[in-house]
Design a protein around this motif. Structure first.
Motif, PDB file in Angstrom:
ATOM      1  N   ILE A  25       0.829  -1.346   0.025  1.00  0.00           N
ATOM      2  CA  ILE A  25       0.159  -0.086   0.031  1.00  0.00           C
ATOM      3  C   ILE A  25       0.834   1.374  -0.074  1.00  0.00           C
ATOM      4  O   ILE A  25       0.541   2.212  -0.661  1.00  0.00           O
ATOM      5  CB  ILE A  25      -0.921  -0.085   1.135  1.00  0.00           C
ATOM      6  CG1 ILE A  25      -2.026  -1.199   0.968  1.00  0.00           C
ATOM      7  CG2 ILE A  25      -1.558   1.448   1.341  1.00  0.00           C
ATOM      8  CD1 ILE A  25      -2.763  -1.471   2.213  1.00  0.00           C
ATOM      9  N   GLY A  26       1.905   1.228   0.763  1.00  0.00           N
ATOM     10  CA  GLY A  26       2.974   2.405   0.982  1.00  0.00           C
ATOM     11  C   GLY A  26       3.368   2.678  -0.525  1.00  0.00           C
ATOM     12  O   GLY A  26       3.564   3.492  -0.815  1.00  0.00           O
ATOM     13  N   LEU A  27       3.899   1.439  -1.061  1.00  0.00           N
ATOM     14  CA  LEU A  27       4.523   1.759  -2.557  1.00  0.00           C
ATOM     15  C   LEU A  27       3.583   2.086  -3.626  1.00  0.00           C
ATOM     16  O   LEU A  27       3.680   2.964  -4.696  1.00  0.00           O
ATOM     17  CB  LEU A  27       5.406   0.632  -3.008  1.00  0.00           C
ATOM     18  CG  LEU A  27       6.498   0.228  -2.080  1.00  0.00           C
ATOM     19  CD1 LEU A  27       7.064  -0.972  -2.244  1.00  0.00           C
ATOM     20  CD2 LEU A  27       7.676   1.255  -2.631  1.00  0.00           C
ATOM     21  N   LEU A  28       2.300   1.717  -3.409  1.00  0.00           N
ATOM     22  CA  LEU A  28       1.102   2.241  -4.365  1.00  0.00           C
ATOM     23  C   LEU A  28       0.833   3.777  -4.089  1.00  0.00           C
ATOM     24  O   LEU A  28       0.760   4.386  -5.094  1.00  0.00           O
ATOM     25  CB  LEU A  28      -0.173   1.373  -4.000  1.00  0.00           C
ATOM     26  CG  LEU A  28      -0.074   0.114  -4.937  1.00  0.00           C
ATOM     27  CD1 LEU A  28      -1.685  -0.567  -4.717  1.00  0.00           C
ATOM     28  CD2 LEU A  28       0.023   0.156  -6.044  1.00  0.00           C
ATOM     29  N   VAL A  29       0.987   4.148  -2.910  1.00  0.00           N
ATOM     30  CA  VAL A  29       0.743   5.572  -2.653  1.00  0.00           C
ATOM     31  C   VAL A  29       1.920   6.390  -3.351  1.00  0.00           C
ATOM     32  O   VAL A  29       1.605   7.376  -3.815  1.00  0.00           O
ATOM     33  CB  VAL A  29       0.434   5.711  -1.305  1.00  0.00           C
ATOM     34  CG1 VAL A  29       0.554   7.225  -0.705  1.00  0.00           C
ATOM     35  CG2 VAL A  29      -0.681   5.163  -0.805  1.00  0.00           C
TER      36      VAL A  29
END
Length: 178
Positions: A25-29
């Motif tokens: 999720i962090g890398l998608l953001v």
């Protein structure tokens, strides 16, 4: 303290599953933020002053929109591929069955992870070559990305995928002999 009915390995895999989701999720953001900032900078050049977490590519954009697009594209690819790695890890962890750990599904996912790691390594090499080229021409100075770890990890994950494939073969042989 041990949870009744859960082995330590199951607990570790559960924690890794949750951490993988957090990283994904962090890398998608991060990838989305870079893409959004780039999109805004197409119409408003001032947005390239703070592309992502203070990264200013305004001077590069003013020098050459093509160079600017190349750098941002590599940044998006780098971050997006890392997110994809965690997506594959999540899939692999959700398919692990400790009573019958060696499955072809997990082996294929591990092999795919190794190939994506090679892709990340290649993107980082391209980015570093481009930043060197920019530095030689005194266009802009950008930080280099570390590349060694991705190539080494790709090799290790590939070896583990091959071990998993052999484990699948041995499991199948054992099931036939019982």
């Amino acid at each position: 303290m041990k949870t009744p009915g859960k082995t330590r390995t199951e607990q570790i895999l559960r924690v890794m599953y949750v951490l993988s989701w957090i990283a994904f999720i962090g890398l998608l953001v991060k990838t989305g933020a870079i893409m959004t900032s780039f999109g805004v900078s197409l119409y408003n050049p001032e947005a390239s002053h703070n592309l992502y977490k203070g990264l200013s590519l305004y001077d590069l954009r003013e020098h050459s929109f093509w160079y600017y697009t190349q750098v941002v594209s590599l940044m998006i690819a780098f971050s997006g591929l890392k997110a994809y790695i965690f997506y594959l890890v999540i899939q692999a962890l959700s398919k692990v069955n400790l009573t019958n750990p060696f499955t072809m599904e997990v082996a294929v996912l591990l092999e795919k992870i190794s190939y994506v790691l090679i892709g990340i390594w290649a993107v980082a090499l391209l980015y570093n070559a481009q930043t060197e080229w920019f530095a030689k021409r005194q266009i802009i100075n950008l930080d280099h990305w570390s590349t060694e770890g991705f190539f080494l990890m790709a090799g290790l994950v590939f070896i583990i995928s091959q071990i998993f494939k052999r484990g699948v073969e041995i499991q199948a042989e054992n099931e036939l002999t019982v």
